[in-house]
Write an enzyme that holds these catalytic residues in place. Sequence first.
Site, PDB file in Angstrom:
ATOM      1  N   HIS A  46       0.643   5.350   1.079  1.00 16.38           N
ATOM      2  CA  HIS A  46      -0.131   6.367   1.798  1.00 16.38           C
ATOM      3  C   HIS A  46      -0.141   7.654   0.989  1.00 16.38           C
ATOM      4  O   HIS A  46       0.917   8.126   0.555  1.00 16.38           O
ATOM      5  CB  HIS A  46       0.530   6.689   3.151  1.00 16.38           C
ATOM      6  CG  HIS A  46       0.596   5.542   4.101  1.00 16.38           C
ATOM      7  ND1 HIS A  46      -0.282   5.406   5.164  1.00 16.38           N
ATOM      8  CD2 HIS A  46       1.434   4.480   4.179  1.00 16.38           C
ATOM      9  CE1 HIS A  46       0.031   4.313   5.850  1.00 16.38           C
ATOM     10  NE2 HIS A  46       1.074   3.729   5.277  1.00 16.38           N
ATOM     11  N   HIS A  82       0.847  -1.205   0.000  1.00 19.07           N
ATOM     12  CA  HIS A  82       0.000   0.000   0.000  1.00 19.07           C
ATOM     13  C   HIS A  82       0.873   1.242   0.000  1.00 19.07           C
ATOM     14  O   HIS A  82       1.988   1.228   0.514  1.00 19.07           O
ATOM     15  CB  HIS A  82      -0.938   0.018   1.214  1.00 19.07           C
ATOM     16  CG  HIS A  82      -0.235  -0.048   2.536  1.00 19.07           C
ATOM     17  ND1 HIS A  82       0.208  -1.235   3.092  1.00 19.07           N
ATOM     18  CD2 HIS A  82       0.125   0.914   3.415  1.00 19.07           C
ATOM     19  CE1 HIS A  82       0.795  -0.995   4.248  1.00 19.07           C
ATOM     20  NE2 HIS A  82       0.768   0.315   4.475  1.00 19.07           N
TER      21      HIS A  82
HETATM   22  P1  5GP Z   1       1.654   0.817   7.455  1.00 19.86           P
HETATM   23  O1  5GP Z   1       2.229   1.266   8.762  1.00 19.86           O
HETATM   24  O2  5GP Z   1       1.578  -0.693   7.336  1.00 19.86           O
HETATM   25  O3  5GP Z   1       2.328   1.471   6.285  1.00 19.86           O
HETATM   26  O4  5GP Z   1       0.185   1.397   7.427  1.00 19.86           O
HETATM   27  C1  5GP Z   1      -0.968   0.650   7.592  1.00 19.86           C
HETATM   28  C2  5GP Z   1      -2.119   1.642   7.646  1.00 19.86           C
HETATM   29  O5  5GP Z   1      -3.313   0.911   7.638  1.00 19.86           O
HETATM   30  C3  5GP Z   1      -2.128   2.525   8.905  1.00 19.86           C
HETATM   31  O6  5GP Z   1      -2.036   3.889   8.528  1.00 19.86           O
HETATM   32  C4  5GP Z   1      -3.462   2.180   9.575  1.00 19.86           C
HETATM   33  O7  5GP Z   1      -4.088   3.298  10.152  1.00 19.86           O
HETATM   34  C5  5GP Z   1      -4.265   1.586   8.425  1.00 19.86           C
HETATM   35  N1  5GP Z   1      -5.249   0.601   8.859  1.00 19.86           N
HETATM   36  C6  5GP Z   1      -5.104  -0.354   9.813  1.00 19.86           C
HETATM   37  N2  5GP Z   1      -6.222  -1.089   9.921  1.00 19.86           N
HETATM   38  C7  5GP Z   1      -7.093  -0.589   9.014  1.00 19.86           C
HETATM   39  C8  5GP Z   1      -8.445  -0.938   8.654  1.00 19.86           C
HETATM   40  O8  5GP Z   1      -9.065  -1.857   9.186  1.00 19.86           O
HETATM   41  N3  5GP Z   1      -9.029  -0.192   7.684  1.00 19.86           N
HETATM   42  C9  5GP Z   1      -8.387   0.856   7.075  1.00 19.86           C
HETATM   43  N4  5GP Z   1      -9.068   1.530   6.144  1.00 19.86           N
HETATM   44  N5  5GP Z   1      -7.118   1.200   7.389  1.00 19.86           N
HETATM   45  C10 5GP Z   1      -6.484   0.491   8.338  1.00 19.86           C
END
Ligand code: 5GP
Length: 135
Positions: A102, A100
């Site tokens: 951001h 993903h």
């Molecule tokens: P990472 O730290 O892996 O780059 O970011 C994962 C992102 O996923 C975080 O910003 C977190 O807030 C988001 N996230 C976690 N659980 C969920 C969820 O159930 N639904 C959505 N839409 N986002 C989520």
Amino acid sequence: MPVDCLFCKIIAGEIPSHTIYEDEKTVAFLDILPVSVGHTLVVPKAHSENLLEADPEDANAVLATMQKIAPVLRVALEADGMNVGINCGEAAGQVVFHTHVHMMPRVAGTPRSFEHKSVSQEELAATAEKIRAKM
Ligand code: 5GP
Ligand code: ZN
């Protein structure tokens, strides 16, 4: 699809999300704990752990979607700029192990915080609606 992948479940519609865009290869939905209004996650539909491990076709599709929705986010949210972030690996802060990117819209003159904030489902739904209206 890995049984425990949260984003695979969101893509499959098994877990609800505030989706703002979808095409053959990608989906974009709002982050549940946004660091800014309209904080969006762009994901490939095909599972991979992170962008550095994704099939280049999926990585390109993610970039194409980002370029497609960026102007929409800017207009819908009156954003002046955007932080784009990619965390690859636990040591880099990755928490969800499905590729993903951001997209964090920024309004000039407002604090550029990277702190995740808890917002209501109603607020997320309203933001998603605003974005979809300009898509
Ligand atoms: P990472 O730290 O892996 O780059 O970011 C994962 C992102 O996923 C975080 O910003 C977190 O807030 C988001 N996230 C976690 N659980 C969920 C969820 O159930 N639904 C959505 N839409 N986002 C989520
Ligand atoms: Zn997945």
